[in-house]
Every structure is written in structure tokens, then in C-alpha cells.
Design a protein around this motif. Structure first.
Motif, mmCIF file in Angstrom:
data_model
loop_
_atom_site.group_PDB
_atom_site.id
_atom_site.type_symbol
_atom_site.label_atom_id
_atom_site.label_comp_id
_atom_site.label_asym_id
_atom_site.label_seq_id
_atom_site.Cartn_x
_atom_site.Cartn_y
_atom_site.Cartn_z
ATOM 1 N N ALA A 223 44.215 18.705 -39.454
ATOM 2 C CA ALA A 223 45.456 18.597 -38.651
ATOM 3 C C ALA A 223 45.826 17.695 -38.494
ATOM 4 C CB ALA A 223 45.736 19.507 -37.453
ATOM 5 N N MET A 224 44.966 16.658 -38.183
ATOM 6 C CA MET A 224 45.026 14.966 -37.699
ATOM 7 C C MET A 224 45.595 14.312 -38.798
ATOM 8 S SD MET A 224 42.949 13.932 -34.406
ATOM 9 C CE MET A 224 41.311 15.177 -34.614
ATOM 10 N N ILE A 225 44.537 14.755 -39.726
ATOM 11 C CA ILE A 225 44.231 13.793 -40.896
ATOM 12 C C ILE A 225 45.731 13.993 -42.053
ATOM 13 C CG2 ILE A 225 43.348 13.979 -43.909
ATOM 14 C CD1 ILE A 225 40.283 14.587 -42.128
ATOM 15 N N LEU A 226 45.670 15.263 -41.974
ATOM 16 C CA LEU A 226 47.542 16.102 -42.614
ATOM 17 C C LEU A 226 48.526 14.523 -42.222
ATOM 18 C CD1 LEU A 226 46.376 19.022 -43.893
ATOM 19 C CD2 LEU A 226 46.482 17.121 -45.426
ATOM 20 N N ALA A 227 48.186 14.685 -40.403
ATOM 21 C CA ALA A 227 49.447 14.083 -39.600
ATOM 22 C C ALA A 227 49.457 12.887 -39.718
ATOM 23 C CB ALA A 227 49.195 13.997 -38.383
ATOM 24 N N ALA A 228 48.329 11.998 -40.118
ATOM 25 C CA ALA A 228 47.937 10.720 -40.402
ATOM 26 C C ALA A 228 49.102 10.744 -41.955
ATOM 27 C CB ALA A 228 46.889 10.230 -40.562
ATOM 28 N N GLY A 229 48.989 11.522 -43.477
ATOM 29 C CA GLY A 229 50.044 11.527 -44.507
ATOM 30 C C GLY A 229 51.192 11.559 -44.206
ATOM 31 N N SER A 230 51.963 12.404 -42.925
ATOM 32 C CA SER A 230 53.579 12.955 -42.777
ATOM 33 C C SER A 230 53.651 11.362 -41.592
ATOM 34 C CB SER A 230 52.880 13.817 -41.797
ATOM 35 O OG SER A 230 52.845 15.082 -42.533
ATOM 36 N N ILE A 231 52.492 10.597 -41.237
ATOM 37 C CA ILE A 231 53.111 9.487 -39.895
ATOM 38 C C ILE A 231 53.502 8.225 -41.446
ATOM 39 C CG2 ILE A 231 52.831 7.537 -39.472
ATOM 40 C CD1 ILE A 231 50.906 9.329 -37.668
ATOM 41 N N GLU A 232 52.162 8.696 -42.862
ATOM 42 C CA GLU A 232 52.568 6.904 -43.616
ATOM 43 C C GLU A 232 53.918 7.061 -44.573
ATOM 44 O OE1 GLU A 232 51.437 3.949 -44.190
ATOM 45 O OE2 GLU A 232 50.630 4.463 -41.781
ATOM 46 N N ASN A 233 54.630 9.078 -45.076
ATOM 47 C CA ASN A 233 55.044 9.655 -45.487
ATOM 48 C C ASN A 233 56.475 10.260 -44.827
ATOM 49 O OD1 ASN A 233 56.645 9.972 -47.853
ATOM 50 N ND2 ASN A 233 55.266 11.027 -48.791
ATOM 51 N N PRO A 234 57.079 10.011 -44.357
ATOM 52 C CA PRO A 234 57.830 10.945 -43.897
ATOM 53 C C PRO A 234 58.394 12.452 -44.834
ATOM 54 C CG PRO A 234 58.540 8.985 -43.190
ATOM 55 C CD PRO A 234 57.297 8.804 -44.410
ATOM 56 N N ASP A 235 58.120 11.860 -45.415
ATOM 57 C CA ASP A 235 59.293 13.247 -47.037
ATOM 58 C C ASP A 235 58.035 14.379 -46.938
ATOM 59 O OD1 ASP A 235 61.064 11.508 -46.778
ATOM 60 O OD2 ASP A 235 60.617 10.745 -48.317
ATOM 61 N N TYR A 236 56.917 13.902 -46.594
ATOM 62 C CA TYR A 236 55.270 15.214 -46.537
ATOM 63 C C TYR A 236 55.680 16.187 -45.596
ATOM 64 C CZ TYR A 236 50.749 17.172 -47.254
ATOM 65 O OH TYR A 236 50.224 17.834 -46.868
ATOM 66 N N VAL A 237 55.631 17.446 -45.748
ATOM 67 C CA VAL A 237 55.566 18.107 -44.460
ATOM 68 C C VAL A 237 54.136 18.966 -45.044
ATOM 69 C CG1 VAL A 237 56.412 20.367 -43.044
ATOM 70 C CG2 VAL A 237 57.760 18.526 -44.010
ATOM 71 N N PRO A 238 53.289 18.583 -44.324
ATOM 72 C CA PRO A 238 51.903 19.791 -44.612
ATOM 73 C C PRO A 238 52.240 21.863 -44.320
ATOM 74 C CG PRO A 238 51.210 17.703 -43.118
ATOM 75 C CD PRO A 238 52.787 17.628 -43.059
ATOM 76 N N THR A 239 51.487 22.181 -45.032
ATOM 77 C CA THR A 239 51.959 23.154 -45.351
ATOM 78 C C THR A 239 50.177 23.835 -44.721
ATOM 79 O OG1 THR A 239 50.477 23.595 -47.561
ATOM 80 C CG2 THR A 239 52.652 23.260 -47.406
ATOM 81 N N ASN A 240 50.132 25.092 -44.390
ATOM 82 C CA ASN A 240 49.024 25.753 -43.777
ATOM 83 C C ASN A 240 48.025 25.438 -44.530
ATOM 84 O OD1 ASN A 240 50.147 25.871 -41.271
ATOM 85 N ND2 ASN A 240 50.908 28.354 -41.323
ATOM 86 N N TRP A 241 48.438 26.347 -46.409
ATOM 87 C CA TRP A 241 47.211 26.601 -47.122
ATOM 88 C C TRP A 241 46.617 24.699 -47.353
ATOM 89 C CZ3 TRP A 241 45.219 30.444 -49.176
ATOM 90 C CH2 TRP A 241 45.931 31.167 -49.194
ATOM 91 N N GLN A 242 47.594 23.859 -47.159
ATOM 92 C CA GLN A 242 47.176 22.215 -47.004
ATOM 93 C C GLN A 242 45.875 22.226 -45.725
ATOM 94 O OE1 GLN A 242 50.058 20.334 -47.619
ATOM 95 N NE2 GLN A 242 50.547 20.341 -49.736
ATOM 96 N N ILE A 243 46.359 22.683 -44.633
ATOM 97 C CA ILE A 243 45.550 22.455 -44.023
ATOM 98 C C ILE A 243 44.464 23.917 -44.007
ATOM 99 C CG2 ILE A 243 45.655 23.070 -42.117
ATOM 100 C CD1 ILE A 243 48.215 22.295 -41.160
ATOM 101 N N TRP A 244 44.258 24.671 -43.950
ATOM 102 C CA TRP A 244 43.138 26.216 -44.395
ATOM 103 C C TRP A 244 42.146 24.676 -45.589
ATOM 104 C CZ3 TRP A 244 41.670 28.252 -48.692
ATOM 105 C CH2 TRP A 244 40.852 29.072 -48.057
ATOM 106 N N LEU A 245 43.140 24.630 -46.454
ATOM 107 C CA LEU A 245 42.373 24.043 -47.922
ATOM 108 C C LEU A 245 41.030 22.987 -47.582
ATOM 109 C CD1 LEU A 245 44.194 23.966 -51.259
ATOM 110 C CD2 LEU A 245 41.871 25.366 -50.753
ATOM 111 N N LEU A 246 41.512 22.184 -46.572
ATOM 112 C CA LEU A 246 40.983 20.756 -46.246
ATOM 113 C C LEU A 246 40.009 20.732 -44.804
ATOM 114 C CD1 LEU A 246 41.214 17.686 -46.123
ATOM 115 C CD2 LEU A 246 42.709 17.766 -44.504
ATOM 116 N N THR A 247 40.598 22.017 -44.505
ATOM 117 C CA THR A 247 40.013 22.580 -43.272
ATOM 118 C C THR A 247 38.061 23.023 -44.059
ATOM 119 O OG1 THR A 247 41.216 23.078 -41.829
ATOM 120 C CG2 THR A 247 39.005 23.879 -41.271
#
Length: 563
Positions: A160-184
Motif C-alpha cells: 500500500a505504501m509503494i502504490l501510495a508513493a506512485g499516487s503521489i508522483e502521479n495524482p491521476d493514478y488510484v491503486p485498485t485492490n487487485w493491484q495491491i493484492w498482486l504486489l503483496t
């Protein structure tokens, strides 16, 4: 007391209740053994691992499992979300006093019984006659559930922290639950590979990781107050310490108690030295020291981090409700310049990776130890030690598979996956408290101490620790809302997610397991309890070496005999 007992100076007050071999604590072998091998053999097991952990490297693994910086980042929602800054600073301070009591009582057990089975072995050894297997069964399953959820919950927060960092760099990006599960899942697989390496490599890797953890924590504690963009920089002390921002449906006092979930989950990794004791040299001294050192250093450093955040946070509700989905990242952006916030977030992510690695190692050792005693289905597979790495690779594999499956809770939403954190807190501390409760209230002064012990304060410290646990177990199951405001998506599902498997374990015991599970399985015959005759302990003949029995040498506090 018999004349023979008097002549030997045998003290019934300190009669042994831990491992006593038929012929004393003398390993029945002609092989020349080290002191560590003599201790583990006297406990009924043979030496199977290489002892390549030292006090420092053992501390490094447990401190990595503690992972104060990523742990705080993962649980900041519970710390400030229930009772605000006053709940953070007072909650951590109060909880740490009692958590340290639990840690010291556990260290005393570890010194007496340094086995990878840890609390499970201690519960079996100390329980009243006839109850040892059931005590071991309940302790083992609770501890295993807590250990098994450790790496998945850490790696979920890390993803979640890694993808939150991605959201900070690209405000248009909103992580989905599937993406969080796959990265986990990917992170869990990487940790599984690293945890399957030889012990020497694992010890060195975790030494580097823990050193980085400690340095990063110190850097963050200094950097936040020094670099905060707030004007004024700090919140007044009377507001920080005295203003309870109760965001729950319960009274202020209960809300403060509910913040303890952050402290308890963060501080639930200090039992790792117990589980690594069969891989540690000078285990009956180094392992308990590592337990107390981890809890003490972790408690102090964690409280300093709480103070830093409490004095600098501006808007708690904005931190909790941010669309980043990660309160720690939201807090950093609120109080720090953007580049500095990203730097601290990067440090937290690296520390989180090390923490997940340590959690995976500890969980695999627990799985191995319990499978060695046939606690699980297909235990003959999970208890195998890899002939090349000399580590329990199969145990690592099964924990990883189960972890990936558990993380499917991510797809059910934040409340469901949040249960992993509460489960880890409850399951671990229930397992911690069972053998300590038996030792304090049932064994008393008959406990045979190891070389590291608490002296006359043992029962007071242990009793204080387990009383705290008994209070907190129901509190940790409270939802933040109540009455008509409580909906299924706001429910605290901890009682169900933890209670269901534990109920299943109890039913399994009643229906079937009591017929075949007899507690820790040993490779050398040993008696869990002393032989008693008319309330007197029957003395056993033990060879004398340098004026005292081998039993006294091994225990450090056992009965001594004059030749």
C-alpha cells in the motif's frame, strides 16, 4: 525430606518442573557436545540446525520483525484514529509498561527452555499433569496464527505504501485492490526465497536490515521536527497530552485502550529470539537478552516516534480520510515538504521490506517446530529440513501459500484486511500469556530457572503482564462505532477471523486430536514433570562434575549437590 535428599542439599522449593531426563540432564551419548548441544539434548531434542546466530544477529532478526518505523506507518490509523494525540502518547506509554512485563516473563521461560517450539513447549512442560498436551495445542495454534499473519499484514502495508508513493508522483493514478493484492503476493514470494537461504546468509542479511531499520528510525525522529513546514512548528503540550480526540462511539478511557492495538501489534515480534534459540549460540543467555533488548529498545524508540508525530500532526481527520489510502504518506505530505516526505516514505518502504523478511523467518521456524511434533496435517512434509540450506524450506513455502490466500481479504475492503492486524495482536499475546499464566499461578516456586531470570520479582512481573493481556483481548475486538451507526462494513471482524480457527482447533482437539497429540515430541525420552511421592520429590541420581550436578550446570538455578 528424606536423608538422602538432605545429604544432597536438594531443595523441594526449587524442585525441577522443566525437562528432566530419566538419568538426569545427562545426554545419553558418548559424543563430545558443546554447552548449547547439552542444553537442547537435555530438553529432549537433538541438534538439527547450525548455531550461527549470536546475541546481536538474533536481536537484529527480532528488531527487524518489530520494524518500528513500518509498524508505526502501518498502524497509525489505530493510534491516532481512536483517541487523537493524547491517546497516542499516553496509550503507548501505559501499554509499554505491561508489554515489558510480558517480555521479561517470556525471556525467563526462554532461558529455562531454549527451543524453537518456544511458548508451545513451555506450556506443555509447565501445565499440570494431564493438561500439558491441551495447553501446548492451544498455545501452538494461537501462536502459529499470529506468526502466520505477520508477514502478510506487513507486506500488505508495504504494498500500500509503494502504490501510495506512485499516487503521489502521479495524482491521476488510484491503486485498485487487485493491484495491491498482486504486489503483496510478489513481495511475499520474494521474502520466501530469501527466508530459504542458509542460516549464515539469513543472519547476515537481517543484520544489515536491522541496522538500516535502527538508523532510519533515528533519522526520521530527527528529520520530522527539524524539517516540518508547520507554522508554528509544534502543537502546544497541553493539547498534545490532554486533548483526547475521541473518534469512537465509546467513552474516552475505552478509546484510549483501543489505541493499544497499534502498540500491541507493533510490539508482538520480540518472541522471535525464542523461536531462533536452536540456531543461536549460548542460547539460554543470549536469546532471553535479545527478547528484553528488543522490547526495551523498541518501546523507547517507538514512544519517541509517537511524540514526534503527536507534536507535528495538524489535521488528524484529513490524514485518516486522504484518498491516498495510506495515513502515514498523508501525514508526511501534511507536515513535510514534498521531496522530504517522499524520502522518508522511501526509508519506511525499505524498512518494511526488512520487517516482512524477519516476520517470514520467525513464522517458518514456528511452523517447523510445530510440524516436528505433528500438529498439522501433512506435518511430515512441513517438518523437513532442506539438506542443502539446512533451513525449513517447506515450512516457508506453506506459510507463503497461506499468506497469499489470506491477503485475498484485500479484495473485501479495508475493514476486512484490517482484521489481520488485530488478529496478529490478539493471537500472539494470547500465546504469550498462556505459559506465563501457568508458570505464575500454577507452578510458582517449583519453576526451575535458567541462568537468566527475574529472581523474587518473577511472579509479580509475570502476573502484571498477563493481567494486561486479559484486559486487552476483548478491547481489541471492539469496533469504532456502536448501536445503529454500526454497519457490517464498519464491524471489527477480529473476533470472527481469530475466533473461528481457534474454535475449530478446540473442536478438533475434543473430537480427535486428544487421542494422538501428546505434546512436544522428543528424540530422547524425558519426563515433563518430576516424580512425586507423598508430596516429596524423589531425588534422581545425577553424576557430579566439579562439585555440582550437570542439571545445576544446565539450569543455572537448579538443585546443587556436593560430591
Amino acid at each position: 525430606m528424606s536423608a538422602s535428599q538432605e545429604s544432597h542439599g536438594h531443595d523441594i522449593e526449587h524442585a525441577p518442573v522443566t525437562s528432566v531426563l530419566q538419568d538426569g540432564d545427562i545426554p545419553l551419548t558418548k559424543q563430545v557436545m558443546s554447552e548449547d548441544e547439552r542444553v537442547i539434548t537435555a530438553l529432549g531434542y537433538k541438534q538439527e540446525f547450525k548455531r550461527e546466530f549470536s546475541l546481536w544477529t538474533t536481536f537484529c532478526v527480532s528488531f527487524a520483525v518489530l520494524g518500528l518505523l513500518p509498524s508505526f506507518a502501518s498502524t497509525v490509523y489505530y493510534g491516532m484514529g481512536y483517541a487523537g494525540t493524547a491517546g497516542m502518547v499516553w496509550g503507548w506509554l501505559i501499554a509499554m509498561v505491561f508489554i515489558q512485563c510480558v517480555a521479561m516473563a517470556m525471556a525467563e521461560l526462554c532461558s529455562a527452555m531454549p527451543t524453537s517450539g518456544g511458548l508451545y513447549y513451555a506450556a506443555a512442560v509447565l501445565a499440570p499433569p494431564g493438561y500439558g498436551p491441551f495447553a501446548a495445542w492451544i498455545t501452538g495454534w494461537s501462536n502459529w496464527i499470529g506468526q502466520m499473519t505477520g508477514a502478510p499484514s506487513v507486506d500488505y502495508a508495504l504494498a500500500a505504501m509503494i502504490l501510495a508513493a506512485g499516487s503521489i508522483e502521479n495524482p491521476d493514478y488510484v491503486p485498485t485492490n487487485w493491484q495491491i493484492w498482486l504486489l503483496t503476493s510478489l513481495i511475499l514470494i520474494i521474502h520466501a526465497g530469501l527466508s530459504s537461504m542458509p542460516t549464515k546468509w539469513i543472519a547476515k542479511l537481517n543484520s544489515y536490515g536491522s541496522t538500516f531499520n535502527l538508523l532510519a528510525l533515528i533519522a526520521v525522529i530527527i528529520a520530522i521536527p527539524a524539517g516540518t513546514k508547520n507554522q508554528p512548528k509544534f502543537t502546544p503540550s497541553e493539547k498534545v497530552w490532554g486533548n483526547i480526540t475521541n473518534l469512537t462511539a465509546f467513552p474516552d478511557g475505552v478509546a484510549v485502550l483501543m489505541t493499544f492495538v497499534a502498540v500491541i501489534w507493533t510490539m508482538s515480534g520480540y518472541d522471535s529470539p525464542f523461536h531462533l534459540s536452536e540456531e543461536c549460540s549460548n542460547a539460554n543467555i543470549a536469546s532471553p537478552r535479545a527478547i528484553v533488548l528488543t522490547s526495551g529498545v523498541g518501546g523507547l524508540m517507538g514512544w519517541l516516534l509517537q511524540l514526534v508525530v503527536a507534536y507535528t500532526v495538524v489535521d488528524i481527520e484529513a490524514v485518516l480520510d486522504s484518498n491516498l489510502g495510506q495515513p502515514w504518506a498523508s501525514y508526511l505530505l501534511q507536515v513535510m515538504p514534498r521531496k522530504t516526505a517522499m524520502g522518508i516514505l522511501a526509508l519506511t518502504i525499505i524498512c518494511g521490506f526488512s520487517m516482512g523478511q524477519g516476520s517470514m523467518i520467525a513464522a517458518s521456524r514456528v511452523t517447523y517446530a510445530y510440524a516436528r511434533d505433528d500438529c498439522f496435517p501433512f506435518s511430515n512434509i512441513w517438518k523437513k529440513v532442506n539438506p542443502y540450506t539446512k533451513t525449513p524450506v517447506n515450512a516457508v513455502v506453506i506459510n507463503t501459500i497461506l499468506g497469499i490466500l489470506m491477503c485475498l481479504l484485500i479484495l473485501a475492503g479495508e475493514v476486512a484486511i484490517g482484521a489481520l492486524f488485530s488478529i496478529g495482536a490478539i493471537a500472539q499475546f494470547v500465546a504469550f500469556s498462556i505459559p506465563i499464566t501457568i508458570r505464575v499461578f500454577f507452578v510458582g516456586n517449583r519453576f526451575r530457572r535458567g541462568p537468566w531470570h527475574l529472581g523474587r520479582y518473577s511472579r509479580l512481573i509475570g502476573g502484571s503482564g498477563v493481567s494486561f493481556v486479559f484486559l486487552m483481548v476483548p478491547i481489541l475486538c471492539f469496533p469504532s462505532d456502536a448501536g445503529k451507526a454500526l454497519t457490517p462494513d464498519l464491524m471489527n471482524w477480529t473476533c470472527l477471523v481469530y475466533g473461528a480457527p481457534m474454535l475449530g482447533a478446540i473442536i478438533w482437539w475434543v473430537v480427535d486430536a486428544h487421542k494422538w497429540f501428546k505434546g512436544p515430541k522428543v528424540n530422547i525420552e524425558h519426563a515433563i514433570h518430576p516424580v512425586e511421592d507423598d508430596a516429596e520429590v524423589v531425588d534422581q541420581a545425577m553424576p557430579i562434575v566439579d562439585g555440582k550436578s550437570i542439571q545445576g550446570q544446565l539450569s543455572g538455578d537448579g538443585p546443587k549437590k556436593v560430591g
